[in-house]
Design a protein around this motif. Sequence first.
Motif, PDB file in Angstrom:
ATOM      1  N   ALA A 168       0.767  -1.004  -0.057  1.00 39.18           N
ATOM      2  CA  ALA A 168      -0.084  -0.137  -0.181  1.00 39.18           C
ATOM      3  C   ALA A 168       0.928   1.185  -0.005  1.00 39.18           C
ATOM      4  N   VAL A 169       1.906   1.143   0.709  1.00 39.56           N
ATOM      5  CA  VAL A 169       2.995   2.385   0.619  1.00 39.56           C
ATOM      6  C   VAL A 169       3.460   2.640  -0.560  1.00 39.56           C
ATOM      7  N   TYR A 170       3.923   1.492  -1.257  1.00 39.75           N
ATOM      8  CA  TYR A 170       4.501   1.748  -2.620  1.00 39.75           C
ATOM      9  C   TYR A 170       3.330   2.331  -3.499  1.00 39.75           C
ATOM     10  N   GLN A 171       2.098   1.756  -3.500  1.00 40.97           N
ATOM     11  CA  GLN A 171       1.125   2.582  -4.296  1.00 40.97           C
ATOM     12  C   GLN A 171       0.924   4.159  -3.909  1.00 40.97           C
ATOM     13  N   GLN A 172       1.120   4.357  -2.502  1.00 44.24           N
ATOM     14  CA  GLN A 172       0.952   5.728  -2.111  1.00 44.24           C
ATOM     15  C   GLN A 172       2.200   6.527  -2.737  1.00 44.24           C
ATOM     16  N   GLY A 173       3.134   6.110  -2.627  1.00 46.94           N
ATOM     17  CA  GLY A 173       4.591   6.564  -3.440  1.00 46.94           C
ATOM     18  C   GLY A 173       4.085   7.096  -5.003  1.00 46.94           C
ATOM     19  N   TRP A 174       3.727   6.208  -5.614  1.00 47.04           N
ATOM     20  CA  TRP A 174       3.450   6.293  -7.055  1.00 47.04           C
ATOM     21  C   TRP A 174       2.274   7.686  -6.765  1.00 47.04           C
ATOM     22  N   LEU A 175       1.369   7.776  -6.386  1.00 51.81           N
ATOM     23  CA  LEU A 175       0.392   8.733  -6.118  1.00 51.81           C
ATOM     24  C   LEU A 175       1.088  10.067  -5.680  1.00 51.81           C
ATOM     25  N   LEU A 176       2.031   9.937  -4.658  1.00 50.61           N
ATOM     26  CA  LEU A 176       2.551  11.137  -4.229  1.00 50.61           C
ATOM     27  C   LEU A 176       3.582  11.895  -5.224  1.00 50.61           C
ATOM     28  N   ILE A 177       4.535  11.007  -5.768  1.00 55.76           N
ATOM     29  CA  ILE A 177       5.162  11.453  -7.193  1.00 55.76           C
ATOM     30  C   ILE A 177       4.188  12.057  -8.215  1.00 55.76           C
ATOM     31  N   ARG A 178       3.079  11.501  -8.485  1.00 59.15           N
ATOM     32  CA  ARG A 178       2.125  12.200  -9.556  1.00 59.15           C
ATOM     33  C   ARG A 178       1.689  13.468  -9.080  1.00 59.15           C
ATOM     34  N   GLN A 179       1.592  13.764  -7.483  1.00 60.88           N
ATOM     35  CA  GLN A 179       1.222  14.913  -6.970  1.00 60.88           C
ATOM     36  C   GLN A 179       2.187  15.873  -6.939  1.00 60.88           C
ATOM     37  N   GLY A 180       3.570  15.494  -7.101  1.00 57.92           N
ATOM     38  CA  GLY A 180       4.687  16.304  -6.878  1.00 57.92           C
ATOM     39  C   GLY A 180       5.106  16.323  -5.481  1.00 57.92           C
ATOM     40  N   ARG A 181       4.562  15.700  -4.664  1.00 56.53           N
ATOM     41  CA  ARG A 181       5.168  15.496  -3.364  1.00 56.53           C
ATOM     42  C   ARG A 181       6.156  14.616  -3.370  1.00 56.53           C
ATOM     43  N   LEU A 182       7.357  15.074  -3.685  1.00 55.64           N
ATOM     44  CA  LEU A 182       8.398  14.356  -4.020  1.00 55.64           C
ATOM     45  C   LEU A 182       9.390  13.975  -2.469  1.00 55.64           C
ATOM     46  N   ASP A 183       9.316  14.975  -1.729  1.00 55.04           N
ATOM     47  CA  ASP A 183      10.170  14.765  -0.302  1.00 55.04           C
ATOM     48  C   ASP A 183       9.169  13.763   0.312  1.00 55.04           C
ATOM     49  N   GLU A 184       7.772  13.729   0.258  1.00 54.95           N
ATOM     50  CA  GLU A 184       7.239  12.778   1.090  1.00 54.95           C
ATOM     51  C   GLU A 184       7.264  11.402   0.526  1.00 54.95           C
ATOM     52  N   ALA A 185       7.131  11.272  -0.690  1.00 46.95           N
ATOM     53  CA  ALA A 185       7.473   9.991  -1.737  1.00 46.95           C
ATOM     54  C   ALA A 185       8.625   9.299  -1.498  1.00 46.95           C
ATOM     55  N   GLU A 186       9.652  10.069  -1.185  1.00 47.34           N
ATOM     56  CA  GLU A 186      11.047   9.495  -1.192  1.00 47.34           C
ATOM     57  C   GLU A 186      10.847   9.052   0.348  1.00 47.34           C
ATOM     58  N   ARG A 187      10.829   9.784   1.499  1.00 48.28           N
ATOM     59  CA  ARG A 187      10.732   9.379   2.845  1.00 48.28           C
ATOM     60  C   ARG A 187       9.951   8.131   2.998  1.00 48.28           C
ATOM     61  N   VAL A 188       8.494   8.279   2.459  1.00 50.57           N
ATOM     62  CA  VAL A 188       7.627   7.201   3.201  1.00 50.57           C
ATOM     63  C   VAL A 188       8.249   5.870   2.518  1.00 50.57           C
ATOM     64  N   SER A 189       8.649   6.133   1.245  1.00 52.84           N
ATOM     65  CA  SER A 189       9.149   4.811   0.842  1.00 52.84           C
ATOM     66  C   SER A 189      10.427   4.240   1.309  1.00 52.84           C
ATOM     67  N   VAL A 190      11.367   5.024   1.802  1.00 54.19           N
ATOM     68  CA  VAL A 190      12.763   4.583   2.405  1.00 54.19           C
ATOM     69  C   VAL A 190      12.175   4.027   3.659  1.00 54.19           C
ATOM     70  N   VAL A 191      11.276   4.779   4.524  1.00 51.52           N
ATOM     71  CA  VAL A 191      10.996   4.380   5.836  1.00 51.52           C
ATOM     72  C   VAL A 191      10.633   3.055   5.875  1.00 51.52           C
ATOM     73  N   THR A 192       9.459   2.804   5.100  1.00 49.82           N
ATOM     74  CA  THR A 192       8.820   1.477   5.150  1.00 49.82           C
ATOM     75  C   THR A 192      10.012   0.409   4.463  1.00 49.82           C
ATOM     76  N   ALA A 193      10.660   0.769   3.649  1.00 50.62           N
ATOM     77  CA  ALA A 193      11.749  -0.171   3.079  1.00 50.62           C
ATOM     78  C   ALA A 193      12.643  -0.579   4.159  1.00 50.62           C
ATOM     79  N   ASP A 194      13.006   0.351   5.112  1.00 50.66           N
ATOM     80  CA  ASP A 194      13.892  -0.106   6.099  1.00 50.66           C
ATOM     81  C   ASP A 194      13.191  -0.836   7.027  1.00 50.66           C
ATOM     82  N   GLY A 195      11.767  -0.762   7.278  1.00 55.77           N
ATOM     83  CA  GLY A 195      11.271  -1.755   8.400  1.00 55.77           C
ATOM     84  C   GLY A 195      10.986  -2.789   7.807  1.00 55.77           C
TER      85      GLY A 195
END
Length: 408
Positions: free
Chosen positions: A208-235
């Motif tokens: 679900a976070v992966y899909q959210q990252g796609w959405l955030l990139i589409r919205q131009g929310r690039l800082d959030e897209a990178e951070r939420v993807s990295v934090v979830t990948a780390d976990g």
Amino acid sequence: MHDESSAGDQLRYLRRSRGLTQESLAERAGLRPGVVKKIEGGGNARIETYHALARALDVRTSRLFDSGPPHRDRRGDEDNLVLMPLRQAIAPAVGAAGPLATCGTVEPDPDLAQMRRTSDALADSYHRDDYATVAEVLPPLIHSAHLAVRHFDGGTDRAEALRLRGRVLQMAGRYLVQVRAYDLAQTALRHAVEDAAAAGDQAGVAAAVYQQGWLLIRQGRLDEAERVSVVTADGSEPRISRASRAALGAWGKLLVHASSAAARNNRPAEAREMLRLARTAGVALGNATAVDNGSWGRFDWRTVAYQAIENQMVAQRPTRALALAARMPPLPKGQTFGRRHLLDVAQAHAMLRQSDDALGILASLRSETPEWLRHQRLAADVFRDARRARRRALSREQRALGDFLGAH
């Protein structure tokens, strides 16, 4: 302190603080002077244009995005009518007794096994680009998922009901991002993450976070897209030597999205690091492919290679992108995995004024996967760029392609 009220205001402020004219900034960014003037005058631009300007100004792309009031532009109500069944299922009206859609309803006991089968069939429909079926089946399936969670409240099947609802909402979010209904997609994906977390389904959270990252990139929310993807990948980082294909695929796709966001945000070093980590998942899979059609799709070594090529295009290096693309094996006819990569290749050809090559790829994609292509804004942009680079008039077939893409 500067008060940024719009992308145009912020661009003007940064340009002037560096002593640049509109013409000199445009030259640095490889753009026409009129583009800078248009944005500073309140106009909008493609994400690639903002990235080029940010790179020329040596700032993150996110600093340029419009933060003006939402009422500045008129918005139609057409999507509210078309998407009403999904809106009612995902975000129903809520009263004191709970969501309106489930108040006072009498339903048979939910059949979780049947819901799983329907969910799997819906995922297959999405990957066949059968969006009509997806739009028809999603609302009643979401409704059934809500009822199942309520029915099994406190029971032994509650975790499975939550997991299934999270998966269904994730598919809804993916479809809604595809058709650019971003706010409703955000609601669906937020609830999908919450359901997966409540069910203890770490793989569902990652998906679900992966899909959210796609959405955030589409919205131009690039800082959030990178951070939420990295934090979830780390976990969710797996032990590479013992990880399942699914675990490797989910982790790898998160890192690929993090790389995509970083590249678009003018953070090339971070983008390369994320791809380096994702490559370890691809290497661990060997020649195998991890597949989960109901969530993050497919992942293997090609996924990482495709993202590296896309990052080259973000950095406006079409020659380098085509050189990397030439090393890739050809896609089997009719295969959807990798078709986004073909748009990058077409864009590279258009940037190099190789219009016949660019238009040929678009025509092939229209022939093989029309329903997907019509929702790709990049395809229309590539067509326009190719048309401008073309010295000869368009053929009848090429004009028909432009009509299909809405690029005239």
